[in-house]
Design a protein around this motif. Structure first.
Motif, PDB file in Angstrom:
ATOM      1  N   ASP A   1       0.860  -1.354   0.045  1.00  0.00           N
ATOM      2  CA  ASP A   1      -0.082   0.043  -0.113  1.00  0.00           C
ATOM      3  C   ASP A   1       0.881   1.241  -0.142  1.00  0.00           C
ATOM      4  N   THR A   2       2.026   1.160  -0.123  1.00  0.00           N
ATOM      5  CA  THR A   2       3.155   2.157  -0.084  1.00  0.00           C
ATOM      6  C   THR A   2       3.246   3.123  -1.188  1.00  0.00           C
ATOM      7  N   ASP A   3       3.564   4.368  -0.727  1.00  0.00           N
ATOM      8  CA  ASP A   3       3.948   5.183  -2.069  1.00  0.00           C
ATOM      9  C   ASP A   3       5.097   4.694  -3.041  1.00  0.00           C
ATOM     10  N   VAL A   4       5.909   4.068  -2.155  1.00  0.00           N
ATOM     11  CA  VAL A   4       7.363   3.870  -2.508  1.00  0.00           C
ATOM     12  C   VAL A   4       7.476   3.011  -3.675  1.00  0.00           C
ATOM     13  N   GLU A   5       6.416   1.996  -3.719  1.00  0.00           N
ATOM     14  CA  GLU A   5       6.359   0.724  -4.716  1.00  0.00           C
ATOM     15  C   GLU A   5       6.347   1.447  -6.000  1.00  0.00           C
ATOM     16  N   VAL A   6       6.001   2.741  -6.341  1.00  0.00           N
ATOM     17  CA  VAL A   6       5.958   2.952  -7.719  1.00  0.00           C
ATOM     18  C   VAL A   6       7.477   2.973  -8.097  1.00  0.00           C
ATOM     19  N   ILE A   7       8.373   3.542  -7.232  1.00  0.00           N
ATOM     20  CA  ILE A   7       9.722   3.648  -7.794  1.00  0.00           C
ATOM     21  C   ILE A   7      10.448   2.458  -8.701  1.00  0.00           C
ATOM     22  N   PRO A   8      10.368   1.104  -7.986  1.00  0.00           N
ATOM     23  CA  PRO A   8      11.010   0.129  -8.888  1.00  0.00           C
ATOM     24  C   PRO A   8      10.392  -0.123  -9.919  1.00  0.00           C
ATOM     25  N   HIS A   9       8.900   0.067 -10.105  1.00  0.00           N
ATOM     26  CA  HIS A   9       8.194  -0.393 -11.413  1.00  0.00           C
ATOM     27  C   HIS A   9       8.651   0.668 -12.412  1.00  0.00           C
ATOM     28  N   LEU A  10       8.650   2.000 -11.945  1.00  0.00           N
ATOM     29  CA  LEU A  10       9.110   3.013 -12.890  1.00  0.00           C
ATOM     30  C   LEU A  10      10.431   2.750 -13.513  1.00  0.00           C
ATOM     31  N   ILE A  11      11.314   2.211 -12.575  1.00  0.00           N
ATOM     32  CA  ILE A  11      12.753   2.015 -13.150  1.00  0.00           C
ATOM     33  C   ILE A  11      12.605   0.728 -13.985  1.00  0.00           C
ATOM     34  N   ALA A  12      11.871  -0.315 -13.720  1.00  0.00           N
ATOM     35  CA  ALA A  12      11.587  -1.493 -14.566  1.00  0.00           C
ATOM     36  C   ALA A  12      10.974  -0.941 -15.830  1.00  0.00           C
ATOM     37  N   ASP A  13      10.025  -0.040 -15.879  1.00  0.00           N
ATOM     38  CA  ASP A  13       9.484   0.514 -16.995  1.00  0.00           C
ATOM     39  C   ASP A  13      10.312   1.178 -18.021  1.00  0.00           C
ATOM     40  N   PHE A  14      11.304   1.846 -17.253  1.00  0.00           N
ATOM     41  CA  PHE A  14      12.457   2.684 -17.940  1.00  0.00           C
ATOM     42  C   PHE A  14      13.432   1.621 -18.826  1.00  0.00           C
ATOM     43  N   PHE A  15      13.836   0.600 -18.166  1.00  0.00           N
ATOM     44  CA  PHE A  15      14.509  -0.591 -18.615  1.00  0.00           C
ATOM     45  C   PHE A  15      13.825  -1.128 -19.867  1.00  0.00           C
ATOM     46  N   LYS A  16      12.415  -1.371 -19.717  1.00  0.00           N
ATOM     47  CA  LYS A  16      11.861  -1.973 -20.756  1.00  0.00           C
ATOM     48  C   LYS A  16      11.918  -1.233 -22.201  1.00  0.00           C
ATOM     49  N   HIS A  17      11.817   0.246 -21.995  1.00  0.00           N
ATOM     50  CA  HIS A  17      11.784   0.776 -23.041  1.00  0.00           C
ATOM     51  C   HIS A  17      13.214   1.561 -23.444  1.00  0.00           C
ATOM     52  N   SER A  18      14.154   1.353 -22.709  1.00  0.00           N
ATOM     53  CA  SER A  18      15.325   1.843 -22.883  1.00  0.00           C
ATOM     54  C   SER A  18      16.278   1.379 -23.977  1.00  0.00           C
ATOM     55  N   PRO A  19      17.410   2.409 -24.472  1.00  0.00           N
ATOM     56  CA  PRO A  19      18.156   1.819 -25.399  1.00  0.00           C
ATOM     57  C   PRO A  19      19.247   0.958 -24.448  1.00  0.00           C
ATOM     58  N   ALA A  20      20.187   0.434 -25.108  1.00  0.00           N
ATOM     59  CA  ALA A  20      21.054  -0.285 -24.456  1.00  0.00           C
ATOM     60  C   ALA A  20      22.159   0.451 -23.437  1.00  0.00           C
ATOM     61  N   SER A  21      22.475   1.711 -24.178  1.00  0.00           N
ATOM     62  CA  SER A  21      22.940   2.676 -23.146  1.00  0.00           C
ATOM     63  C   SER A  21      22.706   4.073 -23.522  1.00  0.00           C
TER      64      SER A  21
END
Ligand code: M6R
Length: 632
Positions: free
Chosen positions: A123-143
């Protein structure tokens, strides 16, 4: 408020993280957890309740990880359950995150992530952070060109989406040699060891390993690797920063033979007063010295010139110190002074007054309400004509805190780190700061005679010895007395004039560590209502010091006695009416009425301490509290 700690180096991380969390437990103890990287995976272990629960769980886990993050929580969003404990992770369990602070826009981010298919486990506010990071990796270039690390970029991209006040530490199984640390309006320091680096919400967590620290500033991200530390701003530019050496000894954060930190801190008070006397007052000054000032606070003319009014914002015990301060500033320096709860002032500020000094009192320098009240005051006076512009002064025990960074003029209260959640020595140090400020102003405005000034300063110089005498002579008696009140349900504390805030402070100390209902009242107000509460089961502690209100307090105490209350007197008078009416008498030395609060508070601290200890309670970490409250 929560505590976070992180480690990267060559030693086993778990023990270093646990010992760091132990030193941060004063910041919150609803749950604790650590995450390390071992054999290509993130190992995350969390437990509800205090750190020893986590320790027991970790006994079953063998890891030699050399990188990890840890957290001790004071619950804000979500119940204090294991599923809400930090670290929080992404769905693939590759990224682990710990946070101190609040993500204000978490509901909208959570909704967006849910729409994208991310599932939440807490229920925390914090859990958005690891998901946002995962989302970045999903759409990011290799570098990312010019960036040393994609993990750093993922964090940078994520924090730009967050609103609020936070400090964050993150690790990722895919970047096992990187610990990323972020600061945005919540404190975090980086520690520099030999081939190892640390981060922590507060320096006691790492002082056993290193004294070289770098406090991050707002809007900064640090990347810690086994080879060193790089600091960037949120725009991605590399910053040049230098660590500095801490003047803190690891022994200061140990109990040194005392059963609790609170008792140790009560006993440190004579030393604290001496340190303040040395720092604030000019030892060579005397009545005939017309060239030097007796006070050496080093505050400049822009604080003092044409001063018409003072307003003070604070919370809790600091608010009580501020009320003593009001009394001193008005009676000695003749300056009208108002004291506000910071949490009230934020939403109902007084109309703007000219030539007004605003003082924020906060031992931690991190209390969100106090910081916000000061920020609001600064903002609403911006661009106004000179006499309406903000003049801000901070009184804090942590000059390196957010308050210290926000305000130029600071009085450092020099109490040394306070670990017990119940403030004791920092309160006495705040009083010393107010004595110095009021006397400095009185001297400059010539509102009291040099002889009276000297008399007060001489009196202050006697205080450390008088506190020592009270501790030495009265502690045993107070402990015995406390045993008789271990089962008491309600307490009343009475004081008048400059000792009214001490009655409030005595009641607050008892409430917060013993969970006994207690109220502090100005003694003369009892008859207007609260006297209805009194009977033989409700003891009344009355502070009766000779001076302007002594007889009045004695009469008010008589009124309580007539309602069968057991009367405990804190007074230097042990004959006459006092000896007759008080069932129990705790003597304190006779000093100038103006100085009496520094002495009368000592027995009240001891009474609260011994009642709580007798009840077998966790004196240093009372339920539901945190040392400083960094949320609204
Ligand atoms: O760090 P601060 O002085 O701003 O903290 C204010 C209050 O939270 C604090 O004094 C609190 O009331 C203490 N637990 C009192 O013992």
């Amino acid at each position: 408020m929560c505590g976070i700690v992180g480690y990267i180096g060559t030693q086993t991380a778990t023990e270093i993280l646990l010992s760091g969390l132990e030193k941060l437990e004063y910041r919150g103890y609803d749950s604790a957890g650590i995450a390390t990287i071992w054999e290509g995976d993130v190992n995350c272990v969390r437990a509800k309740g205090k750190l020893h629960n986590l320790r027991s769980k970790l006994e079953q886990v063998e890891t030699h990880a050399q990188i990890g993050i840890g957290h001790t929580r004071w619950a804000t969003h979500g119940k204090p359950e294991e599923y809400n404990a930090h670290p929080h992770m992404d769905a693939a369990m590759r990224v682990a995150v710990v946070v101190n602070g609040i993500i204000e826009n978490y509901s909208e981010l959570r909704e967006e992530l849910k729409q994208k298919g991310y599932q939440f486990r807490s229920d925390t506010d914090v859990e958005v952070i690891p998901h946002l990071i995962a989302d970045f990796f999903k759409h990011s270039p290799a570098s990312v060109p010019f960036s040393p690390s994609l993990f750093l970029e993922a964090v940078r991209d994520t924090v730009k989406k967050l609103r609020g006040a936070f400090a964050i530490a993150l690790i990722s199984a895919d970047y096992p040699d990187e610990l990323i640390v972020v600061r945005q309006q919540a404190p975090i320091v980086i520690g520099f060891g030999q081939g190892e680096f640390f981060c922590a919400s507060d320096t006691p967590a790492i002082i056993s390993y290193t004294r070289a620290v770098l406090p991050l500033d707002n809007g900064e991200i640090a990347r810690l690797t086994p080879l060193g530390v790089e600091v960037y701003n949120f725009a991605g530019e590399r910053l040049k920063k230098q660590p500095r050496l801490l003047n803190l000894n690891p022994m200061m954060v140990e109990k040194q033979g005392f059963k609790h930190f609170m008792l140790k801190e009560i006993y440190e008070q004579p030393g604290v007063v001496r340190a303040c006397l040395d720092a604030y007052f000019n030892a060579d000054w005397n009545v005939s010295d017309s060239t030097n000032s007796p006070v050496k606070l080093g505050l400049s003319a822009d604080i003092y010139s044409d001063l018409e009014q003072i307003q003070i914002v604070a919370c809790g015990t600091s608010w009580h110190a501020a009320i003593v301060g009001k009394y001193l500033l008005e009676q000695l320096a003749g300056i009208p002074t108002q004291v506000h709860y910071a949490s009230e002032f934020r939403y109902a500020p007084t109309p703007l007054t000219p030539n007004t000094l605003t003082i924020g009192v906060t031992q931690s320098g991190e209390t969100a309400d106090t910081l916000a009240a000061l920020a609001m005051e600064k903002e609403r006076r911006q661009g106004k004509e000179p006499k309406y512009q903000a003049r801000l002064l901070g009184i804090t025990n942590r000059p390196e805190s957010t308050l210290g960074q926000m305000i130029f003029h600071i009085i450092n209260t020099l109490a040394g780190i306070e670990i017990g959640v119940a403030a004791t020595k920092t309160f006495v140090a705040q009083l010393m700061a107010f004595y110095a400020l009021a006397l400095d102003l009185a001297y400059l405005r010539q509102s009291i005679s040099p002889t009276r000034l000297q008399e007060i300063i001489n009196g202050l110089r006697q205080i450390p010895g008088e506190i020592e005498a009270t501790l030495e002579k009265q502690e045993h008696y107070i402990e015995q007395l406390a045993h008789e009140f271990a089962e008491t349900k309600d307490f009343i504390f009475l004081g008048r004039g400059i000792n009214y805030p001490i009655a409030l402070e005595g009641a607050l100390k008892l409430k917060e560590i013993s969970y006994i209902h207690a109220e502090g009242y100005p003694a003369g107000e009892m008859k207007h209502g609260p006297i209805a509460l009194l009977d033989a089961k409700v003891p009344v502690v009355a502070i009766a010091t000779p001076g302007s209100v002594y007889e009045k307090v004695i009469s008010n105490a008589q009124e309580a006695k007539a309602r069968d209350s057991r009367l405990i007197g804190v007074t230097p008078v042990n004959d006459g009416e006092a000896a007759e009416i008080f069932n129990d008498l705790i003597p304190v030395s006779k000093v100038d009425e103006l100085l009496s609060p520094i002495l009368t508070v000592i027995p009240l601290q001891l009474l609260a301490y011994h009642i709580a200890a007798r009840r077998g309670l966790d004196v240093d970490q009372p339920r539901n509290l945190a040392k400083s409250v960094t949320v609204e």
